[in-house]
Design a protein around this motif. Sequence first.
Motif, mmCIF file in Angstrom:
data_model
loop_
_atom_site.group_PDB
_atom_site.id
_atom_site.type_symbol
_atom_site.label_atom_id
_atom_site.label_comp_id
_atom_site.label_asym_id
_atom_site.label_seq_id
_atom_site.Cartn_x
_atom_site.Cartn_y
_atom_site.Cartn_z
ATOM 1 N N THR A 140 0.819 -1.206 0.000
ATOM 2 C CA THR A 140 0.000 0.000 0.000
ATOM 3 C C THR A 140 0.858 1.263 0.000
ATOM 4 O OG1 THR A 140 -1.730 1.229 1.178
ATOM 5 C CG2 THR A 140 -0.146 0.046 2.525
ATOM 6 N N THR A 141 0.326 2.288 -0.643
ATOM 7 C CA THR A 141 0.961 3.613 -0.606
ATOM 8 C C THR A 141 0.387 4.452 0.519
ATOM 9 O OG1 THR A 141 -0.669 4.646 -2.061
ATOM 10 C CG2 THR A 141 1.201 3.536 -3.124
ATOM 11 N N ARG A 142 -0.742 3.994 1.106
ATOM 12 C CA ARG A 142 -1.490 4.730 2.128
ATOM 13 C C ARG A 142 -1.846 6.142 1.658
ATOM 14 N NH1 ARG A 142 -2.030 2.044 6.670
ATOM 15 N NH2 ARG A 142 -2.811 3.912 7.713
ATOM 16 N N GLY A 143 -1.923 6.324 0.351
ATOM 17 C CA GLY A 143 -2.310 7.614 -0.205
ATOM 18 C C GLY A 143 -1.253 8.685 -0.080
ATOM 19 N N GLN A 144 -0.014 8.300 0.179
ATOM 20 C CA GLN A 144 1.057 9.263 0.411
ATOM 21 C C GLN A 144 2.136 9.155 -0.657
ATOM 22 O OE1 GLN A 144 2.395 8.296 4.341
ATOM 23 N NE2 GLN A 144 0.481 8.914 5.334
ATOM 24 N N ILE A 145 2.793 10.274 -0.898
ATOM 25 C CA ILE A 145 3.922 10.287 -1.821
ATOM 26 C C ILE A 145 5.153 9.755 -1.098
ATOM 27 C CG2 ILE A 145 5.420 11.764 -3.230
ATOM 28 C CD1 ILE A 145 3.026 13.669 -3.523
ATOM 29 N N ARG A 146 5.897 8.887 -1.758
ATOM 30 C CA ARG A 146 7.070 8.290 -1.119
ATOM 31 C C ARG A 146 8.139 9.342 -0.842
ATOM 32 N NH1 ARG A 146 11.427 4.940 -3.683
ATOM 33 N NH2 ARG A 146 10.278 5.320 -5.607
ATOM 34 N N LYS A 147 8.654 9.347 0.373
ATOM 35 C CA LYS A 147 9.693 10.289 0.761
ATOM 36 C C LYS A 147 11.074 9.738 0.407
ATOM 37 C CE LYS A 147 6.972 12.049 4.654
ATOM 38 N NZ LYS A 147 6.896 12.194 6.136
ATOM 39 N N ARG A 148 11.995 10.625 0.295
ATOM 40 C CA ARG A 148 13.364 10.236 -0.053
ATOM 41 C C ARG A 148 13.903 9.257 0.992
ATOM 42 N NH1 ARG A 148 18.301 14.469 -1.381
ATOM 43 N NH2 ARG A 148 19.830 12.897 -2.015
ATOM 44 N N GLY A 149 14.467 8.158 0.533
ATOM 45 C CA GLY A 149 15.043 7.162 1.425
ATOM 46 C C GLY A 149 14.080 6.052 1.811
ATOM 47 N N GLU A 150 12.774 6.273 1.598
ATOM 48 C CA GLU A 150 11.798 5.235 1.919
ATOM 49 C C GLU A 150 11.786 4.155 0.836
ATOM 50 O OE1 GLU A 150 8.289 7.369 4.528
ATOM 51 O OE2 GLU A 150 8.063 7.227 2.361
ATOM 52 N N LYS A 151 11.477 2.932 1.244
ATOM 53 C CA LYS A 151 11.393 1.838 0.284
ATOM 54 C C LYS A 151 10.173 2.009 -0.600
ATOM 55 C CE LYS A 151 14.021 -2.166 1.560
ATOM 56 N NZ LYS A 151 13.990 -3.643 1.572
ATOM 57 N N ASP A 152 10.322 1.601 -1.829
ATOM 58 C CA ASP A 152 9.208 1.648 -2.772
ATOM 59 C C ASP A 152 8.143 0.643 -2.319
ATOM 60 O OD1 ASP A 152 7.458 1.516 -4.900
ATOM 61 O OD2 ASP A 152 9.038 1.601 -6.416
ATOM 62 N N PRO A 153 6.902 1.101 -2.067
ATOM 63 C CA PRO A 153 5.869 0.157 -1.607
ATOM 64 C C PRO A 153 5.586 -0.959 -2.598
ATOM 65 C CG PRO A 153 4.909 2.305 -2.147
ATOM 66 C CD PRO A 153 6.394 2.477 -2.132
ATOM 67 N N SER A 154 5.895 -0.729 -3.865
ATOM 68 C CA SER A 154 5.642 -1.783 -4.859
ATOM 69 C C SER A 154 6.493 -3.023 -4.594
ATOM 70 C CB SER A 154 5.915 -1.257 -6.274
ATOM 71 O OG SER A 154 7.284 -0.962 -6.454
ATOM 72 N N GLU A 155 7.586 -2.857 -3.857
ATOM 73 C CA GLU A 155 8.448 -4.004 -3.532
ATOM 74 C C GLU A 155 7.741 -4.993 -2.609
ATOM 75 O OE1 GLU A 155 12.273 -2.863 -2.077
ATOM 76 O OE2 GLU A 155 12.533 -1.291 -3.589
ATOM 77 N N TYR A 156 6.682 -4.520 -1.927
ATOM 78 C CA TYR A 156 5.961 -5.388 -0.996
ATOM 79 C C TYR A 156 4.659 -5.917 -1.590
ATOM 80 C CZ TYR A 156 9.116 -3.092 2.294
ATOM 81 O OH TYR A 156 10.240 -2.607 2.929
ATOM 82 N N ALA A 157 4.395 -5.594 -2.855
ATOM 83 C CA ALA A 157 3.132 -5.999 -3.484
ATOM 84 C C ALA A 157 2.945 -7.511 -3.400
ATOM 85 C CB ALA A 157 3.098 -5.538 -4.939
ATOM 86 N N PHE A 158 1.720 -7.917 -3.095
ATOM 87 C CA PHE A 158 1.452 -9.346 -2.881
ATOM 88 C C PHE A 158 0.143 -9.795 -3.526
ATOM 89 C CE2 PHE A 158 -0.563 -12.713 -0.348
ATOM 90 C CZ PHE A 158 0.428 -13.691 -0.382
ATOM 91 N N TYR A 159 -0.876 -8.927 -3.486
ATOM 92 C CA TYR A 159 -2.207 -9.321 -3.943
ATOM 93 C C TYR A 159 -2.376 -9.134 -5.446
ATOM 94 C CZ TYR A 159 -3.871 -9.801 0.849
ATOM 95 O OH TYR A 159 -4.056 -10.217 2.145
ATOM 96 N N THR A 160 -3.214 -9.992 -6.033
ATOM 97 C CA THR A 160 -3.535 -9.911 -7.455
ATOM 98 C C THR A 160 -4.812 -9.094 -7.664
ATOM 99 O OG1 THR A 160 -4.926 -11.893 -7.450
ATOM 100 C CG2 THR A 160 -2.552 -12.212 -7.792
ATOM 101 N N LEU A 161 -5.114 -8.810 -8.912
ATOM 102 C CA LEU A 161 -6.321 -8.052 -9.245
ATOM 103 C C LEU A 161 -7.578 -8.780 -8.762
ATOM 104 C CD1 LEU A 161 -7.429 -5.534 -10.757
ATOM 105 C CD2 LEU A 161 -7.628 -6.995 -12.774
ATOM 106 N N ASN A 162 -7.645 -10.090 -8.988
ATOM 107 C CA ASN A 162 -8.818 -10.847 -8.548
ATOM 108 C C ASN A 162 -8.953 -10.840 -7.028
ATOM 109 O OD1 ASN A 162 -9.687 -11.511 -11.109
ATOM 110 N ND2 ASN A 162 -8.694 -13.514 -11.142
ATOM 111 N N GLU A 163 -7.846 -10.919 -6.335
ATOM 112 C CA GLU A 163 -7.896 -10.907 -4.870
ATOM 113 C C GLU A 163 -8.347 -9.544 -4.341
ATOM 114 O OE1 GLU A 163 -4.436 -14.267 -3.971
ATOM 115 O OE2 GLU A 163 -3.872 -12.169 -4.275
ATOM 116 N N ILE A 164 -7.888 -8.482 -4.983
ATOM 117 C CA ILE A 164 -8.340 -7.140 -4.590
ATOM 118 C C ILE A 164 -9.835 -6.978 -4.863
ATOM 119 C CG2 ILE A 164 -8.164 -4.679 -5.147
ATOM 120 C CD1 ILE A 164 -5.866 -5.643 -3.449
ATOM 121 N N THR A 165 -10.288 -7.487 -6.010
ATOM 122 C CA THR A 165 -11.712 -7.416 -6.333
ATOM 123 C C THR A 165 -12.537 -8.141 -5.283
ATOM 124 O OG1 THR A 165 -11.186 -7.347 -8.706
ATOM 125 C CG2 THR A 165 -13.445 -7.919 -8.098
ATOM 126 N N LYS A 166 -12.089 -9.323 -4.881
ATOM 127 C CA LYS A 166 -12.805 -10.091 -3.851
ATOM 128 C C LYS A 166 -12.883 -9.316 -2.540
ATOM 129 C CE LYS A 166 -12.689 -14.557 -1.435
ATOM 130 N NZ LYS A 166 -12.006 -15.879 -1.350
#
Length: 213
Positions: A140-166
Amino acid sequence: STIGDVYIVSEVDKDRVIGRPVIYVIVDEASRMVTGLHVSIYNASWKEAKMTLLNAFLPKEEYCRRYGLTYSNLDWPCAHIPRYLLADRAEFLGIKSEEHLEGLGLQIGLASKLRGDWKGVVERKFGIANEQSLHDLPGTTRGQIRKRGEKDPSEYAFYTLNEITKLLITLFVEYNKNQQVDQLVTRDLIRLDKAATPLNFWNYHVENHTDSL
């Protein structure tokens, strides 16, 4: 439509991040009921809006079953064509939407540019989707812009489109059934000892005032 605050991965390769889902919703203004839902990886377009309209117009039991959910049409009883639809300009500008909807007796209005306050009932559902579901997920991005030095939230992505839809189907069906809304309190619901939820309001008015859904 809005872009969800979470990154998702491919259905066939969970190591591949494919972006953030685009959430489309249709809401009945009177009851606050979520009547249509579509989750896509594609940005705002008439094609994606059409899928959301089909979802709003058709019974939901089969749609839920597609994602492994056992909700019945009584849990989510919306399968109606409205008299009036206030739409986002992005999806509905152009001749295609007019051609497809012309025979349905459906009047279409377009919200003005930069006027989110015209669509507050819908915008709040996006907030609920993010705050009560997507912000708790890995990636999740929690609706925030990533700050300098923070890890890219996409690196933690786990759920698929179908799982999000469910997850979002479950969220909105339970919202419809259980969320008490002060604006929905009426003498009739009080007399019947029914909570002022979107589902109770919807069911009462469909049964008793079918000429003004």
